[in-house]
Design a protein around this motif. Structure first.
Motif, PDB file in Angstrom:
ATOM      1  N   LEU A   1       0.831  -1.207   0.000  1.00  8.19           N
ATOM      2  CA  LEU A   1       0.000   0.000   0.000  1.00  8.19           C
ATOM      3  C   LEU A   1       0.866   1.259   0.000  1.00  8.19           C
ATOM      4  O   LEU A   1       0.596   2.210  -0.744  1.00  8.19           O
ATOM      5  N   PHE A   2       1.920   1.275   0.814  1.00 15.20           N
ATOM      6  CA  PHE A   2       2.806   2.440   0.858  1.00 15.20           C
ATOM      7  C   PHE A   2       3.494   2.656  -0.489  1.00 15.20           C
ATOM      8  O   PHE A   2       3.664   3.799  -0.936  1.00 15.20           O
ATOM      9  N   ALA A   3       3.872   1.569  -1.145  1.00  9.55           N
ATOM     10  CA  ALA A   3       4.499   1.677  -2.468  1.00  9.55           C
ATOM     11  C   ALA A   3       3.507   2.226  -3.491  1.00  9.55           C
ATOM     12  O   ALA A   3       3.867   3.038  -4.355  1.00  9.55           O
ATOM     13  N   ILE A   4       2.253   1.808  -3.391  1.00  6.51           N
ATOM     14  CA  ILE A   4       1.217   2.292  -4.312  1.00  6.51           C
ATOM     15  C   ILE A   4       0.988   3.789  -4.121  1.00  6.51           C
ATOM     16  O   ILE A   4       0.828   4.528  -5.102  1.00  6.51           O
ATOM     17  N   VAL A   5       1.009   4.254  -2.877  1.00 10.48           N
ATOM     18  CA  VAL A   5       0.856   5.692  -2.609  1.00 10.48           C
ATOM     19  C   VAL A   5       1.995   6.466  -3.266  1.00 10.48           C
ATOM     20  O   VAL A   5       1.773   7.519  -3.885  1.00 10.48           O
ATOM     21  N   ALA A   6       3.219   5.948  -3.155  1.00 13.73           N
ATOM     22  CA  ALA A   6       4.370   6.604  -3.790  1.00 13.73           C
ATOM     23  C   ALA A   6       4.194   6.671  -5.304  1.00 13.73           C
ATOM     24  O   ALA A   6       4.502   7.688  -5.943  1.00 13.73           O
ATOM     25  N   ILE A   7       3.668   5.601  -5.882  1.00 16.30           N
ATOM     26  CA  ILE A   7       3.419   5.569  -7.327  1.00 16.30           C
ATOM     27  C   ILE A   7       2.359   6.595  -7.717  1.00 16.30           C
ATOM     28  O   ILE A   7       2.489   7.294  -8.732  1.00 16.30           O
ATOM     29  N   LEU A   8       1.305   6.712  -6.905  1.00 11.81           N
ATOM     30  CA  LEU A   8       0.238   7.665  -7.205  1.00 11.81           C
ATOM     31  C   LEU A   8       0.745   9.106  -7.143  1.00 11.81           C
ATOM     32  O   LEU A   8       0.321   9.952  -7.938  1.00 11.81           O
ATOM     33  N   VAL A   9       1.650   9.394  -6.207  1.00 10.86           N
ATOM     34  CA  VAL A   9       2.256  10.728  -6.145  1.00 10.86           C
ATOM     35  C   VAL A   9       3.024  11.004  -7.430  1.00 10.86           C
ATOM     36  O   VAL A   9       2.913  12.087  -8.026  1.00 10.86           O
ATOM     37  N   ASP A  10       3.796  10.030  -7.869  1.00 11.19           N
ATOM     38  CA  ASP A  10       4.556  10.166  -9.111  1.00 11.19           C
ATOM     39  C   ASP A  10       3.615  10.345 -10.299  1.00 11.19           C
ATOM     40  O   ASP A  10       3.846  11.183 -11.184  1.00 11.19           O
ATOM     41  N   TRP A  11       2.538   9.579 -10.333  1.00  5.77           N
ATOM     42  CA  TRP A  11       1.553   9.657 -11.409  1.00  5.77           C
ATOM     43  C   TRP A  11       0.912  11.050 -11.465  1.00  5.77           C
ATOM     44  O   TRP A  11       0.658  11.592 -12.538  1.00  5.77           O
ATOM     45  N   LYS A  12       0.677  11.622 -10.278  1.00  8.02           N
ATOM     46  CA  LYS A  12      -0.003  12.908 -10.192  1.00  8.02           C
ATOM     47  C   LYS A  12       0.890  14.067 -10.623  1.00  8.02           C
ATOM     48  O   LYS A  12       0.459  14.953 -11.382  1.00  8.02           O
ATOM     49  N   ILE A  13       2.140  14.103 -10.148  1.00  4.51           N
ATOM     50  CA  ILE A  13       2.983  15.281 -10.399  1.00  4.51           C
ATOM     51  C   ILE A  13       4.147  15.001 -11.341  1.00  4.51           C
ATOM     52  O   ILE A  13       4.834  15.926 -11.757  1.00  4.51           O
ATOM     53  N   THR A  14       4.383  13.730 -11.685  1.00  5.57           N
ATOM     54  CA  THR A  14       5.495  13.296 -12.537  1.00  5.57           C
ATOM     55  C   THR A  14       6.844  13.778 -11.987  1.00  5.57           C
ATOM     56  O   THR A  14       7.311  14.880 -12.262  1.00  5.57           O
ATOM     57  N   LEU A  15       7.431  12.919 -11.189  1.00  3.71           N
ATOM     58  CA  LEU A  15       8.739  13.191 -10.595  1.00  3.71           C
ATOM     59  C   LEU A  15       9.823  13.143 -11.679  1.00  3.71           C
ATOM     60  O   LEU A  15       9.565  12.673 -12.789  1.00  3.71           O
ATOM     61  N   PRO A  16      11.024  13.622 -11.374  1.00  2.00           N
ATOM     62  CA  PRO A  16      12.092  13.637 -12.383  1.00  2.00           C
ATOM     63  C   PRO A  16      12.342  12.261 -13.001  1.00  2.00           C
ATOM     64  O   PRO A  16      12.149  11.228 -12.351  1.00  2.00           O
ATOM     65  N   ILE A  17      12.795  12.261 -14.223  1.00  2.00           N
ATOM     66  CA  ILE A  17      12.963  11.019 -14.977  1.00  2.00           C
ATOM     67  C   ILE A  17      14.020  10.103 -14.365  1.00  2.00           C
ATOM     68  O   ILE A  17      13.978   8.886 -14.501  1.00  2.00           O
TER      69      ILE A  17
END
Length: 232
Positions: A91-107
């Motif tokens: 679940l914690f990993a999925i939250v991290a992915i959703l943050v990345d999906w929302k704001i697009t972290l550096p490549i």
């Protein structure tokens, strides 16, 4: 030594040293494949030396210090029971992915695949020692000297909470995300750390390390591979 606590048991210590040797082998291959991977995290320090020193220090801390506070390398018959908390780690990993999906972290936030398969299991071992084992031992020794008249369980919980704050705070200080993403990231990593330290107290260091391997496998390795096609 009680049946529940195998921190001083020769066999369990050998398992720890075997994991350390595997981690060093992975770090060796990763470092000589691309030295820049470790440089992002530990600068000019030699990763083999850094992991060796922290790894041996971690073993000594368990044998001579943390045993008396109920923390072990591995507690008898409890490893499989610790896996019941894998869903929380996922679940914690999925939250991290959703943050990345929302704001697009550096490549370049993740080590590229397939180098990630070598790098993350190695750095995860060192992270557990640096952010959990070493500061927890220091906090417990200091707190039990200062708060002698307070219940030991309360002191231990306070130390766990204090130590859990270290990694998420370090993480957001290193990042420059939007404020909302920083708050979510801090809370997510804090809860992940609290879960890990609970696993550590109840089941041992090795299950705690395995929980980070699960997290890194999803967030850094799997998502780190697919995000390049999905987000860029």
């Amino acid at each position: 030594m009680g049946a529940e606590d195998f921190a001083g048991n020769k066999f369990v210590n050998q398992i720890y040293l075997l994991i350390l040797l595997v981690v060093l082998a992975l770090a060796y291959i990763s470092f000589y494949t691309d030295p820049s991977h470790f440089a992002q995290f530990i600068g000019d320090l030699n990763p083999l030396l850094a992991i060796s020193i922290t790894g041996l220090l971690g073993l000594m801390i368990h044998v001579f210090c943390l045993r008396s506070f109920g923390f072990s390398i591995l507690k008898s018959g409890r490893f499989t029971k610790s896996l019941r908390y894998a869903w929380l780690v996922i679940l914690f990993a999925i939250v991290a992915i959703l943050v990345d999906w929302k704001i697009t972290l550096p490549i370049d936030i993740n080590i590229p695949f397939p180098d990630s398969l070598l790098f993350y299991p190695a750095i995860a071992f060192m992270v557990e020692l640096v952010f959990h084992v070493i500061p927890l031992a220091m906090a417990l020794m200091l707190a039990n000297r200062i708060f002698k008249n307070i219940d030991e369980e309360k002191v231990t919980f306070g130390c766990i909470l204090l130590v859990a704050i270290i990694e998420p705070t370090f993480q957001i200080l290193m990042d420059s995300y939007p404020i909302g993403a920083l708050i979510v990231t801090w809370l997510n990593i804090l809860l992940f750390n609290l879960t890990q330290l609970f696993i550590y107290k109840r089941y041992g260091f090795i299950p705690m390390y395995c929980s980070r391997l699960i997290y890194y496998s999803i967030w850094h390795i799997a998502w780190g591979y697919f995000r390049l096609d999905i987000l860029f």
